[in-house]
Design a protein around this motif. Structure first.
Motif, PDB file in Angstrom:
ATOM      1  N   ARG A   2     101.833  89.546 158.105  1.00  0.00           N
ATOM      2  CA  ARG A   2     101.686  90.949 158.494  1.00  0.00           C
ATOM      3  C   ARG A   2     102.643  91.275 159.639  1.00  0.00           C
ATOM      4  O   ARG A   2     102.714  90.525 160.618  1.00  0.00           O
ATOM      5  N   LEU A   4     104.365  94.431 162.273  1.00  0.00           N
ATOM      6  CA  LEU A   4     104.469  95.780 162.816  1.00  0.00           C
ATOM      7  C   LEU A   4     105.903  96.257 162.641  1.00  0.00           C
ATOM      8  O   LEU A   4     106.853  95.516 162.900  1.00  0.00           O
ATOM      9  N   ALA A 161      94.755  96.275 165.011  1.00  0.00           N
ATOM     10  CA  ALA A 161      95.373  95.089 164.405  1.00  0.00           C
ATOM     11  C   ALA A 161      95.669  94.030 165.464  1.00  0.00           C
ATOM     12  O   ALA A 161      95.472  92.829 165.227  1.00  0.00           O
ATOM     13  N   ILE A 167      98.437  90.370 163.303  1.00  0.00           N
ATOM     14  CA  ILE A 167      99.872  90.616 163.252  1.00  0.00           C
ATOM     15  C   ILE A 167     100.626  89.305 163.476  1.00  0.00           C
ATOM     16  O   ILE A 167     100.365  88.583 164.428  1.00  0.00           O
ATOM     17  N   VAL A 170     106.794  91.335 164.805  1.00  0.00           N
ATOM     18  CA  VAL A 170     107.157  92.725 165.090  1.00  0.00           C
ATOM     19  C   VAL A 170     108.639  92.906 164.808  1.00  0.00           C
ATOM     20  O   VAL A 170     109.467  92.085 165.230  1.00  0.00           O
ATOM     21  N   MET A 197     102.951  85.928 168.136  1.00  0.00           N
ATOM     22  CA  MET A 197     103.838  86.639 167.204  1.00  0.00           C
ATOM     23  C   MET A 197     105.307  86.237 167.379  1.00  0.00           C
ATOM     24  O   MET A 197     105.710  85.706 168.402  1.00  0.00           O
TER      25      MET A 197
END
Length: 249
Positions: A2, A4, A161, A167, A170, A197
């Motif tokens: 996932r 962003l 999220a 997440i 990004v 992330m």
């Protein structure tokens, strides 16, 4: 996985579609809103060509009634995607398409000298295209037709999220969106949530806007194209029922 997507909403939605085609999930999390400006007095007379260095300017030209008299004027644009979008919106096929602003300036200086040109642009620019070309003796006038307004609060879906640790990475397409992202994260004291992330940046300049201790990893595209950026992402391992194997719930 996932991700962003921090681009303005219209472009974030397109990128989300590409991520989904690669087997990933995407959450549009725009850091900027594109707002058309009321156009005042326009330069008198006709122009030989219109310069457009962003897709936002293409959209405004196609939709603004004030700019309607320029819609049949030949176009000089940056990017194949902007060129395709111009055609989709009923504008003329661009007569000059460059990969970047520097390439377009070189083409203008070499092939469009002596012509009267109009540059439609945003309020914030990283390079003074008109000023540089004027100093080389070209006839260029410019008009600000839109501005990119920074978000001041985090969208609820992004906050949820992050809090749910859903997440994996990004995607950053500009230095300004990276700066806004950092500001919103620090504003809500959520820096620790970014640690697992990976930050994916379109250029090394963008990466300089991210604190070294914010993310668990950093990836930089070898050249500034979305294809190069998306190629950095891990390949999704799709099972026969269409779900990604091993993805976090």
């Amino acid at each position: 996985m996932r991700f962003l997507v921090t681009r303005p909403m219209a472009m974030a939605a397109e990128t989300a579609g590409k991520l989904q085609a690669l087997g990933h999930e995407a959450l549009p999390a725009p850091m900027l809103d594109i707002v058309a400006r009321a156009v005042g007095d326009l330069p008198a007379g006709a122009f030989d060509a219109i310069i457009l260095t962003s897709r936002n300017a293409v959209e405004v030209l196609a939709q603004s009634e004030t700019l309607a008299r320029y819609r049949l004027t030949p176009l000089l644009v940056v990017g194949e995607r902007s060129a395709r979008r111009a055609l989709e919106l009923g504008l003329p096929k661009p007569i000059e398409i460059a990969n970047d602003v520097a390439g377009l300036m070189a083409a203008i200086a070499g092939d469009h000298r002596g012509k009267r040109l109009l540059y439609l642009r945003g309020a914030d620019i990283t390079q003074d295209l008109a000023g540089i070309l004027r100093r080389e003796g070209l006839r260029i006038e410019e008009q600000i037709v839109y501005e990119a307004v920074a978000r001041t609060i985090m969208v609820p879906a992004m906050r949820q999220a992050l809090n749910n640790e859903k997440i994996d990475g990004v995607l950053f397409y500009s230095a300004r969106t990276a700066e806004i992202f950092v500001r919103l994260i620090e504003q809500e004291d959520q820096k620790r949530l970014c640690r697992p992330m990976i930050a994916y940046c379109l250029s090394s300049h963008i990466s300089t806007k991210l604190p070294l201790d914010m993310f668990g990893g950093l990836r930089i595209a070898p050249h500034a194209s979305e294809a190069a950026l998306l190629a950095l992402l891990p390949q999704a391992d799709l099972s026969s029922n269409g779900e990604t194997k091993g993805e976090k719930r």
